[in-house]
Every structure is written in structure tokens, then in C-alpha cells.
Enzyme design. Structure first.
Site, short mmCIF file in Angstrom:
data_model
loop_
_atom_site.label_atom_id
_atom_site.label_comp_id
_atom_site.label_asym_id
_atom_site.label_seq_id
_atom_site.Cartn_x
_atom_site.Cartn_y
_atom_site.Cartn_z
N VAL A 29 5.45 -0.75 2.50
CA VAL A 29 4.39 -0.92 3.49
C VAL A 29 3.28 -1.80 2.90
O VAL A 29 2.84 -1.56 1.77
CB VAL A 29 3.81 0.45 3.92
CG1 VAL A 29 2.73 0.27 4.98
CG2 VAL A 29 4.90 1.37 4.43
N ILE A 87 0.81 -1.22 0.00
CA ILE A 87 0.00 0.00 0.00
C ILE A 87 0.84 1.26 0.00
O ILE A 87 0.32 2.36 -0.11
CB ILE A 87 -0.97 0.04 1.21
CG1 ILE A 87 -0.20 -0.14 2.53
CG2 ILE A 87 -2.06 -1.00 1.06
CD1 ILE A 87 -1.05 0.11 3.75
N GLY A 88 2.13 1.12 0.14
CA GLY A 88 2.95 2.34 0.12
C GLY A 88 4.42 2.00 0.04
O GLY A 88 4.84 0.89 0.37
N LYS A 89 5.16 2.98 -0.45
CA LYS A 89 6.60 2.81 -0.48
C LYS A 89 7.25 4.09 -0.02
O LYS A 89 6.78 5.19 -0.36
CB LYS A 89 7.06 2.50 -1.92
CG LYS A 89 6.91 1.05 -2.28
CD LYS A 89 7.35 0.77 -3.69
CE LYS A 89 7.04 -0.68 -4.01
NZ LYS A 89 7.10 -0.96 -5.44
N LYS A 146 5.32 -2.28 7.91
CA LYS A 146 6.39 -1.62 7.16
C LYS A 146 7.64 -2.47 7.26
O LYS A 146 8.10 -2.78 8.36
CB LYS A 146 6.62 -0.24 7.76
CG LYS A 146 7.66 0.59 7.06
CD LYS A 146 7.49 2.04 7.50
CE LYS A 146 8.71 2.87 7.28
NZ LYS A 146 8.53 4.25 7.77
N ASP A 194 9.82 17.56 10.81
CA ASP A 194 9.53 17.27 9.39
C ASP A 194 8.03 17.14 9.16
O ASP A 194 7.57 16.21 8.50
CB ASP A 194 10.28 15.99 8.96
CG ASP A 194 10.32 15.84 7.44
OD1 ASP A 194 10.12 16.86 6.73
OD2 ASP A 194 10.54 14.72 6.95
N1 LIG Z 1 0.14 3.18 9.18
C1 LIG Z 1 -0.02 3.30 7.87
N2 LIG Z 1 -1.20 3.05 7.31
C2 LIG Z 1 -1.38 3.17 5.97
N3 LIG Z 1 -0.44 3.55 5.12
C3 LIG Z 1 0.77 3.82 5.62
C4 LIG Z 1 1.06 3.72 7.01
N4 LIG Z 1 2.34 4.05 7.22
C5 LIG Z 1 2.83 4.35 6.02
N5 LIG Z 1 1.90 4.22 5.05
C6 LIG Z 1 2.05 4.46 3.62
O1 LIG Z 1 3.33 4.05 3.20
C7 LIG Z 1 4.06 5.15 2.64
C8 LIG Z 1 5.51 5.03 3.05
O2 LIG Z 1 5.61 5.03 4.45
P1 LIG Z 1 6.62 5.98 5.25
O3 LIG Z 1 6.43 7.40 4.82
O4 LIG Z 1 6.46 5.68 6.69
O5 LIG Z 1 7.97 5.39 4.71
P2 LIG Z 1 9.39 6.07 4.79
O6 LIG Z 1 10.32 5.13 4.12
O7 LIG Z 1 9.69 6.47 6.21
O8 LIG Z 1 9.10 7.34 3.93
P3 LIG Z 1 10.02 8.59 3.67
O9 LIG Z 1 10.65 8.30 2.35
O10 LIG Z 1 9.01 9.71 3.60
O11 LIG Z 1 10.96 8.72 4.80
C9 LIG Z 1 3.37 6.39 3.18
O12 LIG Z 1 3.43 7.44 2.25
C10 LIG Z 1 1.94 5.94 3.39
O13 LIG Z 1 1.18 6.14 2.21
#
Ligand SMILES: Nc1ncnc2c1ncn2[C@@H]1O[C@H](COP(=O)(O)OP(=O)(O)OP(=O)(O)O)[C@@H](O)[C@H]1O
Length: 606
Positions: A39, A31-33, A54, A151
């Protein structure tokens, strides 16, 4: 004998299943990256809850990444508040000494504020007010813990269709200790430029205050009102230009307080600009909201209210209640000792393992009693997870995203609190026969009409697939129950139904956007990794962005010398970091995230 063995195995299974996790989570889809990992949504078969898992891979490749992850999981364990995303669990790695990836289980959220702003052009005044209320309430809690998020931006605010917002991504957060020279803490400031306070754009001071987060909240609120970023600066100089275009050039009094002499000179030499009245910039916003916004966006940090003061602003009359806005105990120095010392990868690995044990009480107990063996291989679900994630990642690339059954990216309900005050973005309220605010107390009894909403969704999603229809009201009432610090006791509302079609469309767009932004992200990561080994310096006025802008590229080329300048455009001109420059040009992409961020140097421990 055989029977004995079987008995023993069963006993072991029973014992291990406590923390073995193996079959507890059923992974569903990607659902996300982010730059740190992938994620996936999943079902927690133990509780029936939907969760987001994640996968953070190769966490020890760079010590600063590992420290970031440690900081984040620690802070999310310590900061328990309904407006902050919750870590529910961390999977046990098979070996404490050798693990590389970790799997963190979060509560599942449906979208983020960035998507919500993009897809909803008919948010109401109640939405605006309620969004800001939650953000300030979270910030009050965070700041009273002595933590600065650093941030805050729409992508770091997760959202649910019931209007619930939750702050996430504490990777850049810092704990401020009174006896620690904060200068060192603030030197590695890399937060997203568009939401960065003026004092950070020009290293005005050697110490920063929680007012930097208040500024970001002001920018986010303005973005919610306008539907687009307020100050989309291309570099720090442009950033300051945009700020002063709206706020006017700072007063002599404000300038005189700036400690950095070169920044002071720059501000003094700026073409004088008068402030633009906020009512002109946001013609249709509630005047009370604009009064507060002006306070949040005060150029001088000393003029910005604290989160607590902002919550007491007349804008929140009828909504704010001190009992619903808890403070947090200041975080103890001991928890963040690692920020103040020179630590090795192994130290951080040990500390992360220790954090993981917090989610495995029996093992934690053993650990405390000295009964665990470091070489012991835990019965872990991680291998299984690794395979599942790999499979999903592979397939999500080939076949496109599969619409998650319960996800509603980019959708928000309209108010069904009698008649909502729908305000077309930048337009007058569509209907003004109700002045209800999203009062957690008055809304808690409003019935959640599932069937009606489903019908509405079906009708309307065909016409406008990415817009969600439904009530604001069934929010969990912003109510903090008996134990304000335990999010599990927070009253939750039912999730809204999901429109397959709209989710598929939006998810697709989201996925595409991610695909196009991954490269710049990688580039950013490379640059920051390169920079990570830079020597430790406190803020150095020679690294002042104003100087960089004037002296041109010679200094910029000398990247190994402490900084990467904050001008993607300069990098492009000089032919270094073309990808970074492309990232800078990408509208709404990740360009403004970390590429070209100011890195004045490294904090002491590295
Ligand atoms: N608890 C959650 N529920 C649903 N979607 C989530 C959740 N946590 C993260 N996501 C999705 O996953 C994506 C990536 O997560 P996240 O931003 O935590 O990763 P990251 O690697 O820390 O990102 P960044 O590159 O911003 O540091 C987010 O943009 C969000 O859409």
C-alpha cells in the site's frame, strides 16, 4: 495530413484522459504491506485528496485469491457508509484479458486500531464509547445488508487521529442468502483466532449467525479497555479455556443447544468454572460499558444483542440516534452469484474487469452498449504505477521508511471537550469534571484548534514520541448527511498536523514489525494455498479441534485430508510447519492471523 494526425491524437488524449488515469495519482511512499500487496500513499491530483493505493499483485495465481479480491471490491462498492473504508477508484488495467495486478485507490487513513491501542495508554472514556459506537454502527449497516464480516480485529479497523474508525478488509466476508445452505459458506472459516466466537472454535452449529461479528467487537472493545488482547489463545482449545476462565463454563441450557455432539460432550466434561465479574477484570471501566460488554461477549450467540440492539443500550445514551445509524438494503443474490457456482479463473477475471468498469463510467457505458472490444488495449496508468511501486518498494527496504508527511500512526487525540475524563488504562479517571460524551451533535461546533494542538504536539512528542496529543472532538460528528449512503456527503474534519519525529519513530517500528511478520504470513499463505485444493466438505465433526487435540499428529499430518488443524503448537511438535509454529509464538505478530487457522474444507465453487 500531419496536422490532421496531431488533431486526432489530441482528441484521443482528451477522450482517454477521462479514464486513462495516467497522471492523476502521484505516488508518494510505501505505507503498509499485507499478504495481498503493498500500500502506498499518493495524491489524487484531480481532487487534491490524499489516498492510499493498494497494489494487489498476481491476483489470478490462485482462484480463491481472485475470488477474495472480487468479493472485497464488490462489497466495498456496495457497502457505502462513513464507518467503512471507501474505494475511490480502481485503475484501469491495460488489457481486460491479460492483467495480473490491480491498483485499488482507497481513502487514506492514518493508522489502525491495533497501533492506536499499542501507543495510547491514556484514552478517555469518551474514546472508548465513541470507538464502540462507530463499530456497532458500521456493523448494523453491514448486517442489514446480510453481510457477515467474519474477520474483525484491531488491524482491520483503520483509524484517523480525529478518532474516526473505519472497518476494512472484507476478503473473508460472506453474504448470507436465506435460500442458500449457509453451512457451505462457513466451512472455510479462517478468521483470526483471538477474535473468534466460541461457536466457531468448536464448530458448535452447522450454521452461523451475525453474532460471530458481535463477539469479535466485544473482544476488540475489551482490548481497547485493557490495552492488550482479551483472549490470546494459542490454539482453539486454549481459546475456549480462556473464554470460560472469564465467562465461566456455559450453562447446561447453552450446551444443550450445541448441535455438534462431540463439542457438546467436550463442554460438558470441562472443569466447572464460575464467571469472573467484569468489574473485577476491568476495575476502572464505566459500569455501563461493562454491562454492554457482557452482553456482547455472551457465550451463547442467541444471548448476544444485534448491532442495532447494542446501539440502543443505555451505554450510548446521549450519543446514539437512530437517524445516524442507517441500515443497508440487503445485497442482491445476483451480485454474488459467483459464490454459488463453479467458476473459472476467466469468469472471475471478467467479473473483476466488470467491477473495475464501475469506476470508469464511459467505458462502462460502452461495455453496456457492446461497444467495447475485449482485445482493446486501454490507455492505462498501470505500467507507470508498476515502475513507481517497484522503485518505492526497493527503496523502502534499503533506506528504511520515510516518514509520510501527514501520517500519524499510533496517535490519538485527547479530548479537548472542556475537561476530558482521561482514564489511565486500568486506572481511575484522571479528571472527572466533565461527563461529556462524544456526542456527534454537541461536538460538531467545537472549534478545531490547530495551533494549540501543534504546540502541544511539539512539546510532548519529544518526551513521548508515539503519543499524539489533541482533541477527540473534531471528529466528523458521526453525522450522516442527506444521503446516508454516500460517504462523499459525510462531513469530514480537517486532518490534524503531523509530528515528523513521532511519525518517523512509529513508522519505523511499524515497518520493522511488518518485516518480521512477513515470513509467517507467507507461510500461512502457502498453507492455505495448499489447503485450497482440498475437497468440498461441510463441517465435519471428525475435524473437530477437540478431536484433533486428542488424537495427536497422525491426523494433522494428513493435511491433504480436508483440514489444517488450528494448533500451531501441534504443528511445531510434529516438526511440520516450524515456521508456522514460530509464527504462533510471535507475540502480537501475525501469528494469530492465518497460520493454523481452521479450514474445514472448501466451499463448493472450488
Ligand atoms: N486506506 C488505507 N489507508 C492507510 N493505510 C492503509 C489503508 N489500507 C491499508 N493500509 C495499510 O496497509 C496495510 C496492508 O493493507 P491490507 O491489510 O488491506 O492488506 P492485505 O494484504 O489485505 O492484508 P492482510 O494480510 O491482513 O490480508 C494495513 O495494515 C494498513 O496499515
Amino acid at each position: 495530413m500531419q496536422q490532421d494526425n496531431r488533431k486526432k491524437n489530441n482528441l484521443e488524449m482528451e477522450f482517454f484522459s477521462d479514464y486513462g488515469d495516467a497522471n492523476r495519482f502521484k505516488v508518494q511512499e510505501v505505507i503498509g504491506k499485507g499478504s495481498y500487496g503493498v500500500v502506498c500513499s499518493a495524491i489524487d491530483t484531480l481532487t487534491g485528496e490524499k489516498v492510499a493505493i493498494k497494489k494487489i499483485h498476481d491476483i489470478f495465481e490462485h482462484i480463491s485469491d481472485a475470488a477474495r479480491i472480487l468479493r472485497e471490491i464488490k462489497l466495498l462498492r456496495l457497502l457505502r457508509h462513513p464507518d467503512i473504508v471507501e474505494i475511490k477508484h480502481i485503475m484501469l488495467p491495460p488489457s481486460r484479458r491479460e492483467f495480473k495486478d490491480i491498483y485499488v485507490v482507497f481513502e487514506l487513513m492514518e493508522s489502525d486500531l491495533h497501533q492506536v491501542i499499542k501507543a495510547n495508554d491514556d484514552l478517555t472514556r469518551e474514546h472508548y464509547q465513541f470507538f464502540l459506537y462507530q463499530l456497532l454502527r458500521a456493523l448494523k449497516y453491514i448486517h442489514t445488508a446480510n453481510v457477515y464480516h467474519r474477520d474483525l480485529k484491531p488491524k482491520n479497523i483503520l483509524a484517523n487521529a480525529n478518532c474516526k474508525l473505519k472497518i476494512c478488509d472484507f476478503g473473508l466476508a460472506r453474504v448470507a442468502f436465506n435460500d442458500t445452505p449457509t453451512t457451505i459458506f462457513w466451512t472455510d472459516y479462517v478468521a483470526t483466532r483471538w477474535y473468534r466466537a466460541p461457536e466457531l472454535c468448536g464448530s458448535f452449529y452447522s450454521k452461523y449467525t451475525p453474532a460471530i461479528d458481535i463477539w469479535s467487537i466485544g473482544c476488540i472493545f475489551a482490548e481497547v479497555l485493557m490495552g492488550k488482547p482479551l483472549f490470546p489463545g494459542k490454539n482453539v482449545v486454549h481459546q475456549l479455556d480462556l473464554m470460560t476462565d472469564l465467562l465461566g463454563t456455559p450453562s447446561l441450557d447453552t450446551i444443550s443447544r450445541v448441535r455438534n455432539e462431540k463439542a457438546r460432550r467436550y463442554l460438558t466434561s470441562m472443569r466447572k468454572k464460575p464467571p469472573i465479574p467484569f468489574a473485577q477484570k476491568f476495575p476502572n471501566a464505566d459500569p455501563l460499558s461493562l454491562k454492554l460488554l457482557e452482553r456482547l461477549l455472551a457465550f451463547d450467540p442467541k444471548d448476544r444483542p444485534t448491532a442495532e440492539e447494542a446501539l440502543a443500550d443505555p451505554y450510548f445514551k446521549g450519543l446514539a440516534k437512530v437517524e445516524r445509524e442507517p441500515s443497508c438494503q440487503p445485497i442482491t443474490k445476483m451480485e454474488f452469484e459467483f459464490e454459488r457456482r463453479k467458476v473459472t479463473k476467466e469468469d472471475i477475471r471478467e467479473l473483476i474487469s466488470r467491477e473495475i468498469l464501475e469506476y470508469h463510467p464511459q467505458l462502462l457505458k460502452d461495455h453496456m452498449n457492446g461497444a467495447d472490444k475485449a482485445s482493446f488495449l486501454y490507455p492505462s496508468a498501470v505500467d507507470q504505477f508498476r515502475r513507481q511501486f517497484a522503485h518505492l518498494e526497493e527503496n523502502s527496504g534499503k533506506t528504511g521508511p520515510v516518514a509520510p508527511l501527514e501520517r500519524k500512526h499510533a496517535s490519538l487525540p485527547r479530548s479537548t471537550v472542556i475537561h476530558s475524563t482521561a482514564v489511565a488504562r486500568g486506572g481511575q479517571p484522571k479528571l472527572m469534571n466533565n461527563t461529556n460524551t462524544l456526542n456527534p451533535e454537541t461536538t460538531q461546533n467545537i472549534p478545531f484548534n490547530h495551533a494549540t494542538i501543534q504546540a502541544q504536539q511539539r512539546n510532548l512528542s519529544a518526551a513521548k514520541p508515539s503519543t499524539f496529543m489533541g482533541p477527540v472532538a473534531p471528529f466528523d460528528n458521526g453525522r450522516i448527511s442527506r444521503d446516508a449512503y454516500d460517504p462523499r456527503s459525510f462531513i469530514r474534519s480537517t486532518n490534524l498536523p503531523f509530528s515528523q519525529q513521532s511519525a518517523a519513530t512509529v513508522a519505523m517500528g511499524k515497518q520493522q514489525e511488518r518485516r518480521t511478520t512477513m515470513e509467517p504470513e507467507k507461510q500461512a499463505r502457502q498453507i492455505s494455498q495448499y489447503n485450497r485444493y482440498a475437497p468440498d466438505v461441510a463441517i465435519n465433526i471428525d475435524n473437530n479441534p477437540f478431536i484433533m487435540a486428542r488424537t495427536g499428529m497422525n491426523k494433522a499430518e494428513n493435511i491433504s485430508d480436508r483440514i489444517i488443524i488450528d494448533t500451531n503448537l501441534l504443528q511445531a511438535t510434529a516438526g511440520i510447519g516450524v515456521a508456522a509454529a514460530a509464527a504462533a509464538a510471535a507475540p502480537g505478530g501475525s501469528a494469530h492471523r492465518k497460520v493454523g487457522a481452521v479450514r474445514y474444507g472448501m466451499s463448493k465453487m472450488y
